[in-house]
Design a protein around this motif. Structure first.
Motif, PDB file in Angstrom:
ATOM      1  N   GLU A  46     -11.982  -7.164   3.581  1.00  0.00           N
ATOM      2  CA  GLU A  46     -11.283  -7.023   4.744  1.00  0.00           C
ATOM      3  C   GLU A  46     -10.769  -8.147   5.348  1.00  0.00           C
ATOM      4  OE1 GLU A  46      -8.481  -5.013   4.648  1.00  0.00           O
ATOM      5  OE2 GLU A  46      -9.468  -4.504   2.355  1.00  0.00           O
ATOM      6  N   GLU A  47     -11.869  -8.851   5.623  1.00  0.00           N
ATOM      7  CA  GLU A  47     -12.304  -9.881   6.540  1.00  0.00           C
ATOM      8  C   GLU A  47     -11.957 -11.536   5.651  1.00  0.00           C
ATOM      9  OE1 GLU A  47     -11.770 -12.460   9.430  1.00  0.00           O
ATOM     10  OE2 GLU A  47     -12.625 -10.241   9.731  1.00  0.00           O
ATOM     11  N   GLY A  52      -7.016 -14.659   3.936  1.00  0.00           N
ATOM     12  CA  GLY A  52      -6.580 -15.309   3.318  1.00  0.00           C
ATOM     13  C   GLY A  52      -7.125 -16.387   2.406  1.00  0.00           C
ATOM     14  N   ALA A  53      -8.230 -15.413   2.330  1.00  0.00           N
ATOM     15  CA  ALA A  53      -9.277 -16.013   1.648  1.00  0.00           C
ATOM     16  C   ALA A  53      -9.548 -15.408   0.364  1.00  0.00           C
ATOM     17  CB  ALA A  53     -10.901 -16.356   2.573  1.00  0.00           C
ATOM     18  N   TRP A  54      -8.692 -15.540  -0.574  1.00  0.00           N
ATOM     19  CA  TRP A  54      -8.901 -14.839  -1.965  1.00  0.00           C
ATOM     20  C   TRP A  54     -10.184 -14.804  -2.854  1.00  0.00           C
ATOM     21  CZ3 TRP A  54      -5.805 -12.307   0.042  1.00  0.00           C
ATOM     22  CH2 TRP A  54      -4.588 -12.557   0.869  1.00  0.00           C
ATOM     23  N   ARG A  55     -10.623 -15.746  -2.963  1.00  0.00           N
ATOM     24  CA  ARG A  55     -11.543 -16.608  -3.706  1.00  0.00           C
ATOM     25  C   ARG A  55     -12.855 -16.199  -3.322  1.00  0.00           C
ATOM     26  NH1 ARG A  55     -10.080 -21.476  -6.912  1.00  0.00           N
ATOM     27  NH2 ARG A  55      -8.367 -20.593  -8.449  1.00  0.00           N
ATOM     28  N   GLU A  56     -12.998 -15.799  -1.567  1.00  0.00           N
ATOM     29  CA  GLU A  56     -14.285 -15.554  -0.817  1.00  0.00           C
ATOM     30  C   GLU A  56     -14.166 -13.828  -0.882  1.00  0.00           C
ATOM     31  OE1 GLU A  56     -15.230 -14.546   3.683  1.00  0.00           O
ATOM     32  OE2 GLU A  56     -14.037 -16.489   3.583  1.00  0.00           O
ATOM     33  N   GLY A  57     -12.897 -13.742  -1.014  1.00  0.00           N
ATOM     34  CA  GLY A  57     -12.984 -11.870  -0.858  1.00  0.00           C
ATOM     35  C   GLY A  57     -13.636 -11.193  -2.668  1.00  0.00           C
ATOM     36  N   ILE A  58     -12.731 -12.335  -3.205  1.00  0.00           N
ATOM     37  CA  ILE A  58     -13.002 -11.897  -5.438  1.00  0.00           C
ATOM     38  C   ILE A  58     -15.133 -11.960  -5.291  1.00  0.00           C
ATOM     39  CG2 ILE A  58     -12.844 -12.804  -7.068  1.00  0.00           C
ATOM     40  CD1 ILE A  58     -10.277 -14.374  -6.737  1.00  0.00           C
ATOM     41  N   HIS A  83      -5.293 -10.564  -8.595  1.00  0.00           N
ATOM     42  CA  HIS A  83      -3.647 -10.930  -8.107  1.00  0.00           C
ATOM     43  C   HIS A  83      -3.095 -11.506  -7.607  1.00  0.00           C
ATOM     44  CE1 HIS A  83      -0.112 -10.042  -8.726  1.00  0.00           C
ATOM     45  NE2 HIS A  83      -0.306  -8.968  -7.449  1.00  0.00           N
ATOM     46  N   LEU A  84      -4.128 -11.287  -5.846  1.00  0.00           N
ATOM     47  CA  LEU A  84      -3.682 -11.442  -4.849  1.00  0.00           C
ATOM     48  C   LEU A  84      -3.557 -13.634  -4.922  1.00  0.00           C
ATOM     49  CD1 LEU A  84      -4.282  -9.838  -2.109  1.00  0.00           C
ATOM     50  CD2 LEU A  84      -2.021 -10.248  -3.155  1.00  0.00           C
ATOM     51  N   ASP A  85      -4.885 -14.513  -5.620  1.00  0.00           N
ATOM     52  CA  ASP A  85      -4.838 -15.772  -6.075  1.00  0.00           C
ATOM     53  C   ASP A  85      -4.079 -15.817  -7.417  1.00  0.00           C
ATOM     54  OD1 ASP A  85      -6.510 -17.443  -6.114  1.00  0.00           O
ATOM     55  OD2 ASP A  85      -7.919 -17.094  -7.225  1.00  0.00           O
TER      56      ASP A  85
END
Length: 168
Positions: A46-47, A52-58, A83-85
């Motif tokens: 969530e952070e 907006g750090a999609w790759r970190e979230g991935i 998808h967001l990436d």
């Protein structure tokens, strides 16, 4: 830090070392630790989304799927973040792979997973569904690569929600 250091279940392989009471205690402890892991990973994801750090979230979602492969929530996060990436075809492939895994084990996907898959299929085919009333911005093409702008908007929203609107 704990999520990054997770190396598997507590006392893996110790199931046969004690009696029934020991096995019950061990499973309760393991589930408590897994619950903490899920919570930590969800917060990290969530952070990353807020920034907006999609790759970190991935990366965190991939870790979730690697450590707890049968938990749908990790797969949902992973597919959504891919998808967001801007990689809808990759997200759809991940969705299909997990859906096959569920079907092979006679498990049913949740309505959330089915909805996500349908949305990805529409996006991949270029059909974004019927227009709905609202701002004209809703009818524009996908805004790929807008993570920093979204992160700024979300940070501003959090400041306003927190009562610090004067800092905007």
């Amino acid at each position: 830090d704990a999520a990054a250091r997770w190396e598997g279940d507590f006392l893996a392989g110790a199931d046969d070392m004690g009696g029934e009471d020991f096995r019950i205690w061990l499973e309760v402890e393991r589930e408590g630790l897994r619950r903490g892991l899920r919570l930590a990973l969800a917060r990290l994801i969530e952070e990353a989304k807020r920034k907006g750090a999609w790759r970190e979230g991935i990366r965190w979602a991939e870790r979730w799927v690697e450590m707890l492969p049968w938990e749908e929530e990790g797969h949902l996060h992973l597919v959504e973040l891919i998808h967001l990436d801007g990689r809808t075809a990759d997200a759809l492939a991940r969705y299909a792979s997990y859906r096959s895994q569920l079907e092979a084990s006679d498990a049913e996907p949740s309505p959330a997973l089915v909805h996500l898959g349908e949305m990805l299929e529409r996006r991949a085919s270029g059909d974004h569904g019927p227009p709905t009333p609202g701002a004209a911005a809703l009818f524009t093409p996908d805004l790929v690569g807008r993570g920093p702008a979204l992160a700024e908007l979300l940070a501003t929203w959090e400041r306003v929600r927190g009562g610090t609107a004067e800092s905007i």
